[in-house]
Design an enzyme around this catalytic site. Structure first.
Site, PDB file in Angstrom:
ATOM      1  N   GLU A   1       0.821  -1.162   0.110  1.00 22.11           N
ATOM      2  CA  GLU A   1       0.082  -0.204  -0.070  1.00 22.11           C
ATOM      3  C   GLU A   1       0.890   1.404  -0.021  1.00 22.11           C
ATOM      4  O   GLU A   1       0.556   2.386  -0.586  1.00 22.11           O
ATOM      5  CB  GLU A   1      -1.224   0.014   1.282  1.00 22.11           C
ATOM      6  CG  GLU A   1      -1.876   0.932   1.114  1.00 22.11           C
ATOM      7  CD  GLU A   1      -3.318   0.873   1.989  1.00 22.11           C
ATOM      8  OE1 GLU A   1      -3.817   1.810   2.495  1.00 22.11           O
ATOM      9  OE2 GLU A   1      -3.536  -0.251   2.271  1.00 22.11           O
TER      10      GLU A   1
ATOM     11  N   ASP B   1      -2.855  -3.016   3.200  1.00 23.54           N
ATOM     12  CA  ASP B   1      -3.474  -3.243   4.615  1.00 23.54           C
ATOM     13  C   ASP B   1      -4.586  -4.511   4.566  1.00 23.54           C
ATOM     14  O   ASP B   1      -5.625  -4.240   3.679  1.00 23.54           O
ATOM     15  CB  ASP B   1      -4.111  -1.886   5.047  1.00 23.54           C
ATOM     16  CG  ASP B   1      -3.044  -1.025   5.706  1.00 23.54           C
ATOM     17  OD1 ASP B   1      -2.026  -1.308   5.373  1.00 23.54           O
ATOM     18  OD2 ASP B   1      -3.503   0.189   5.920  1.00 23.54           O
TER      19      ASP B   1
ATOM     20  N   TYR C   1      -1.030  -3.762  13.943  1.00 26.47           N
ATOM     21  CA  TYR C   1      -2.042  -3.235  13.224  1.00 26.47           C
ATOM     22  C   TYR C   1      -2.757  -2.132  13.855  1.00 26.47           C
ATOM     23  O   TYR C   1      -3.699  -2.597  14.872  1.00 26.47           O
ATOM     24  CB  TYR C   1      -2.669  -4.102  12.192  1.00 26.47           C
ATOM     25  CG  TYR C   1      -3.550  -3.265  11.140  1.00 26.47           C
ATOM     26  CD1 TYR C   1      -3.114  -2.834  10.043  1.00 26.47           C
ATOM     27  CD2 TYR C   1      -5.090  -3.181  11.341  1.00 26.47           C
ATOM     28  CE1 TYR C   1      -3.759  -2.252   9.252  1.00 26.47           C
ATOM     29  CE2 TYR C   1      -5.756  -2.558  10.215  1.00 26.47           C
ATOM     30  CZ  TYR C   1      -5.100  -2.208   9.239  1.00 26.47           C
ATOM     31  OH  TYR C   1      -5.785  -1.494   8.435  1.00 26.47           O
TER      32      TYR C   1
END
Length: 711
Positions: free
Chosen positions: A8, A104, A305
């Site tokens: 990403e 992600d 995360y």
């Protein structure tokens, strides 16, 4: 033949390249013998604007609405077109056999990658890397467990449906409201209900009338026993009558009862909880906390995360606890960590719950040992919050005894409750000891004399205004803050996780500040006049959180393959027709209560004064005219007396800097002070800030050093 990995962001791409030992760097990608890794820059592809469907839509006209494309188009974002071409050439390269999506691991990450692949027309097989941290170990483990891309098709369809629905409803509702009332007004399925939540709390406070009430206590050997009340006494005379009856009387201890209890630490952090705690402790805004978390996750690899809604871990993570603890040895909690490292942990602990983890587990430290000196102050604070909560949940529970003493005096019952700590457990981490040991030994049947009788006056308090932390929590649980008149809707909201997502709520709040629908004064969030009028002019369906909760519930069903995404989009189109027609047929008026007599230098219309997060500005009232002028704004220049940031009023040579302490400086005085401070030189940091922010050079304290800078 090689596998192409699509990350990403460049930083994540480099992390993957490092983990897989890819050495050959090229423009926009890194290559090895088996893999090529390239990256997006966030989104490379986005939904087309109305004027990209038809140039006539560039002019906003009520008659053109609703704009409902037969088929939604996507376009390459012009700013990132160069990187898109690189990614496209790699996807179509004959030497590439498959695509590995490494964006992600979530709904929006899936959308980033799939929009690119669809735009390119990819026909090659897709695999998916699904990881919760970007450490070398996590990446290598993730590549051993790559999933088939088809397993995430429903996730992509849900993400695409959300994106298209927001476009269809948002574009049309905003254009309809703006053109109908000739004012810059914006509607959205999350932002408008958020204004309503703040408005409901504000009304509750405004209409609140404080009421006095009274309680009575007796003092026995230095301890206060409270009268057990069946009701709240609003008339002091009632308690004065009781006081008269029990005065000089002898009482009796009826019961002394101890009950052992335990309490566990607050759950591990999800994003919303962490943002709320960061605001509570450090007054860090939700957006600021999320940005700091991203740095800790991507740059430093210290936390997992960030955009998670779970407070739990999966039971297969139990074997990773020890190495995460070893990483925290680098902090001031090392003595507590040493005690924990010798212990064994079980998946039966309360922090492990597979059923309560969807895409990502709770935010916890990784196995990477932090270099504290390399962290900014904000990064250090957030990392320590996460480490602290992680340790608390691994430590023993807090054990305590609740000692309850019941007494009788005449016909009235009194009670004393004391908490006696037995084992601090997790509270030892911060030594949270607020209770004391009861030294008096009360016994059942014991008679006593009252030393003192007191009547205490109290007053009911209004609820508090939302701050940036508590508003996030309210968005997560709107059913607790708005009267929905139907328990079914409250259940829907609770089940769907409220309005917005953990990843979008901070942005929504920021947007509402920027569009002057909400304002924050001394940490109290209030609805502006503009915000109130948006609610009055909007169709009721868009002001209620029920609608967005129902949408989110359907999107979750699409993710699970239990609802058709095209059916959802058609429902959104039908809804949009209804909303636009309501706005068109409305006979209400919009009133600028902040209209000034200052004429717009571009079109000549009067400008309106709006508050921003950093000051005030003038904006042209015509939504087609984009002219803006700063009236006042906070600067980075510090007051020489109290060291607080000064506010700039005006522009050019007439500008004046003022501080809340009363200190004032003209532009020339500020220039001289900064010249003396820097010896006429400017730092690279200040130069970069000037280039990035494009500050007016006339009102930059370092203007003399910057004026010869060639950009």
């Amino acid at each position: 033949m090689k596998s192409l990995i699509l990350a990403e962001k460049p930083s994540v791409g480099r992390d993957i390249a490092n983990a897989l030992n890819l050495q050959q760097k090229s423009n926009g990608y890194i290559e090895g013998k088996q893999y090529i890794v390239t990256w997006a820059l966030g989104h490379l592809v986005t939904n087309a604007t109305p004027e990209q469907y038809n140039p006539s839509y560039k002019e906003w006209n009520l008659e053109d609405l609703p704009i409902i494309p037969k088929k939604m188009k996507t376009v390459v974002i012009s700013k990132t077109n160069r990187q898109f071409k690189i990614v496209k050439s790699l996807i179509l390269d004959k030497n590439v056999k498959e695509i590995i999506i490494a964006t992600d691991a979530g709904r929006e990450g899936e959308l980033v990658a799939r929009l690119i692949l669809d735009k390119v027309g990819n026909k090659k097989p897709i695999k998916r890397l699904w990881i919760s941290s970007v450490t070398k170990k996590a990446i290598q483990e993730g590549f051993k467990q790559l999933k088939n891309g088809n397993a995430y098709q429903n996730l992509y369809e849900a993400a695409l449906a959300r994106s298209e629905a927001d476009w269809i409803v948002g574009i049309n509702a905003t254009r309809a409201l703006t053109t109908k009332y000739d004012a810059q007004l914006s509607l959205g399925r999350v932002q408008t209900p958020t204004i309503q939540i703040v408005k409901s709390r504000q009304d509750e406070i405004n209409y609140f009338k404080p009421e006095k009430y009274y309680t009575l206590s007796i003092n026995v050997d230095g301890y206060d026993l409270n009268l057990k009340q069946q009701k709240r006494y609003k008339d002091k005379k009632e308690l004065e009558l009781i006081e008269h009856k029990i005065k000089h009387q002898e009482g009796k201890i009826l019961e002394v009862k101890g009950k052992n209890k335990k309490s566990y630490a607050q759950p591990l952090f999800n994003l919303t909880d962490l943002q709320q705690e960061a605001y509570k402790r450090y007054k860090m805004g939700p957006k600021e906390t999320l940005n700091t978390l991203q740095h800790l996750y991507e740059r430093h690899k210290l936390v997992t995360y960030p955009r998670t809604d779970s407070n739990y871990l999966t039971d297969d993570m139990v074997d990773t606890i020890q190495e995460r603890l070893r990483a925290i040895l680098a902090t001031d909690y090392k003595s507590h960590v040493r005690d924990l490292i010798s212990e064994s942990f079980s998946s039966k602990m309360h922090i492990f719950n597979n059923q309560k983890v969807s895409d990502h587990h709770a935010i916890i430290p990784t196995e990477v040992r932090p270099s504290i000196e390399q962290l900014s102050q904000r990064e250090f604070k957030i990392y320590m919050l996460i480490a602290e909560r992680f340790l608390e949940n691994l430590m023993n529970p807090y054990l305590y005894e609740v000692l309850t003493i019941h007494a009788q005096l005449k016909d009235y019952n009194f009670v004393l409750k004391e908490i006696i700590p037995k084992q601090l457990g997790y509270k030892a981490l911060k030594d949270q000891t607020s209770s004391h040991t009861l030294t008096h030994s009360f016994k059942e049947g014991q008679l006593f004399k009252v030393h003192r009788i007191e009547i205490h006056e109290h007053e009911t308090k209004a609820p508090e205004y939302f701050n940036e932390g508590s508003l996030l929590k309210a968005m997560e649980n709107p059913q607790n803050h708005i009267d929905l008149n139907d328990k079914k809707y409250a259940k829907t909201l609770k089940h769907s996780g409220g309005i917005g997502t953990v990843a979008t709520r901070a942005d929504i709040i920021e947007k509402l500040f920027n569009m002057n629908a909400l304002e924050s004064r001394d940490g109290k969030i209030k609805v502006t006049s503009k915000g109130k009028q948006i609610l009055e002019l909007s169709p009721s369906e868009l002001t209620s959180p029920i609608l967005t909760a129902q949408w989110e519930e359907k999107l979750m069903l699409i993710e699970k393959g239990k609802y058709n995404s095209q059916k959802f989009i058609q429902e959104m189109k039908n809804f949009t027709f209804k909303v636009v027609n309501k706005i068109k047929s409305s006979e209400q008026k919009y009133k600028h209560d902040n209209l000034t007599t200052t004429e717009c230098p571009t079109c000549g219309k009067f400008m309106i004064k709006v508050k921003t997060k950093n000051g005030q500005m003038l904006v042209c009232q015509d939504p087609k005219c984009k002219t803006k002028k700063n009236i006042q704004r906070k600067t980075n220049a510090r007051c020489p007396n109290c060291k607080k940031k000064m506010t700039l009023f005006g522009k050019g040579k007439e500008a004046v800097y003022r501080c809340v302490c009363g200190h004032t400086e003209t532009q020339s005085q500020m220039d001289k002070r900064m010249r003396d401070k820097t010896n006429g030189k400017v730092s690279r940091k200040e130069m970069k800030k000037y280039i990035n922010k494009k500050e007016e050079i006339d009102n930059n304290p370092f203007k003399d050093a910057l004026k010869n800078l060639k950009l």
